[in-house]
Design an enzyme around this catalytic site. Structure first.
Site, PDB file in Angstrom:
ATOM      1  N   ARG A   1       0.847  -1.188   0.000  1.00 56.13           N
ATOM      2  CA  ARG A   1       0.000   0.000   0.000  1.00 56.13           C
ATOM      3  C   ARG A   1       0.883   1.238   0.000  1.00 56.13           C
ATOM      4  NH1 ARG A   1      -3.586   3.709   1.400  1.00 56.13           N
ATOM      5  NH2 ARG A   1      -3.552   4.667   3.467  1.00 56.13           N
TER       6      ARG A   1
ATOM      7  N   ASP B   1      -1.204  15.114   6.887  1.00 57.59           N
ATOM      8  CA  ASP B   1      -1.781  16.081   7.827  1.00 57.59           C
ATOM      9  C   ASP B   1      -1.416  15.622   9.233  1.00 57.59           C
ATOM     10  OD1 ASP B   1      -4.408  14.524   8.954  1.00 57.59           O
ATOM     11  OD2 ASP B   1      -4.079  14.065   6.849  1.00 57.59           O
TER      12      ASP B   1
END
Length: 235
Positions: free
Chosen positions: A88, A204
């Site tokens: 991933r 973030d």
């Protein structure tokens, strides 16, 4: 031999698959890495490509968002298409001040806040861990880069409404990021005797305010993570 969610034939996928969540990101990665790529599936807009990188076969396919979506594609890739390892390549929210926006986490494990893995080991808490060979290959490729860390993340099914005290507790035991797919990926790899890894860019931060990536930056700012993922794919 198309499956319900992948319109491809046997041999269309390489043994190693890079798996971002976003189909646009999958296409961007494929264009960058594989000039001779071919589209092998596009069911429901989930794009999959196969080509070669440095003379070795590689596929790139999106997973969609969340563990249930990823699980559909990972199950079918492992069961029907001869895929041996899935890496991933995605984003995560920072949970610890030890990582900054733009840093990369090689996720050696994933704490799990869902139900999919509970069926794997009844009456026992399943340990969702990455494949050591892939962790080692990605870490070796990173070298002594201070902006790459090997650490666990937490995989959630819920994006909103998490109590800050839960995030603090996770950070206190060394959890560096929060995302929504790695836990299920690691569980399915264990189920099928395959390999898996997540290499995640901090986009973030839940603890350190300011500096979050824009939606456009999240789509395009993955170069370092991509390099490490390719190293793991070809380990």
């Amino acid at each position: 031999m198309a499956t319900p969610h992948i319109d491809a034939e046997p041999g269309d996928f390489a043994p190693a698959v890079l798996m971002p969540g976003d189909p646009k990101r999958a296409e961007r990665m494929a264009k960058q890495l594989m000039p001779e790529r071919r589209l092998v599936t596009d069911v429901r807009g989930i794009l999959g490509f196969t080509g070669e990188v440095d003379g070795k076969p590689l596929s790139i396919m999106a997973s969609g968002m969340g563990q249930p979506s990823l699980s559909i594609y990972v199950n079918e890739l492992y069961m029907y298409y001869g895929v041996e390892r899935i890496i991933r390549v995605g984003t995560a929210g920072g949970l610890s001040p030890k990582v900054k926006v733009g840093d990369v986490v090689i996720a050696n494990g994933a704490h799990y806040e869902g139900v999919l893995n509970t069926y794997l080991t009844p009456h026992t808490h399943f340990s969702a861990i990455a494949s050591y060979e892939l962790v080692r290959a990605a870490a070796d490729a990173a070298g002594d880069d201070p902006h790459v860390v090997v650490a666990p993340v937490v995989s959630r099914d819920s994006f909103y409404g998490i109590d800050a005290s839960i995030n603090e507790a996770l950070a206190n035991v060394g959890t560096m990021g929060v995302e929504m797919e790695a836990g299920a990926l690691y569980g399915l790899a264990a189920k099928y005797g395959k390999q898996a890894l997540a290499v995640l860019t901090i986009s973030d931060h839940l603890v350190v305010p300011g500096g979050d990536m824009s939606a456009e930056e999240r789509e395009s700012n993955f170069q370092k993570a991509l390099k490490l993922a390719v190293a793991a794919a070809h380990a």
